[in-house]
Write a protein that holds these residues in place. Structure first.
Motif, PDB file in Angstrom:
ATOM      1  N   GLY A 223      45.938  38.497  32.893  1.00 12.12           N
ATOM      2  CA  GLY A 223      44.749  39.379  33.072  1.00 12.12           C
ATOM      3  C   GLY A 223      44.325  40.372  31.526  1.00 12.12           C
ATOM      4  N   LYS A 224      43.068  40.539  31.408  1.00  9.76           N
ATOM      5  CA  LYS A 224      42.693  41.033  30.721  1.00  9.76           C
ATOM      6  C   LYS A 224      42.439  43.178  31.316  1.00  9.76           C
ATOM      7  N   ARG A 225      42.277  42.675  32.371  1.00  7.79           N
ATOM      8  CA  ARG A 225      42.279  43.986  33.239  1.00  7.79           C
ATOM      9  C   ARG A 225      43.204  44.241  33.837  1.00  7.79           C
ATOM     10  N   LYS A 226      44.309  44.574  33.757  1.00  7.49           N
ATOM     11  CA  LYS A 226      46.006  44.479  34.588  1.00  7.49           C
ATOM     12  C   LYS A 226      45.382  46.133  34.801  1.00  7.49           C
TER      13      LYS A 226
ATOM     14  N   TRP B 116      44.210  44.470  38.714  1.00  9.06           N
ATOM     15  CA  TRP B 116      45.315  43.749  39.254  1.00  9.06           C
ATOM     16  C   TRP B 116      46.710  44.420  39.814  1.00  9.06           C
TER      17      TRP B 116
END
Length: 57
Positions: free
Chosen positions: A28-31, A34
């Motif tokens: 994912g991009k928004r670590k 997450w």
């Protein structure tokens, strides 16, 4: 009171969501989002597993 079958299904569902959120940390991009979601889901899963084992025992 919730029976052990329902707790088992809830635990399995949250375990699946925890694994999915763990995978999204890598792809994912928004670590940060997450990672936080994964931590919350993992704690809920642990508590549900404890409750299931305690109830069955």
């Amino acid at each position: 009171m919730i029976d052990h079958n329902t707790l088992g299904y809830l635990t399995f569902t949250f375990m699946t969501l925890s694994m999915l959120s763990g995978a999204m940390i890598l792809v994912g991009k928004r670590k940060r989002v997450w990672i936080n979601l994964h931590a919350v889901l993992s704690v809920i899963t642990y508590l549900l597993m404890f409750a299931t084992i305690w109830l069955v025992r």
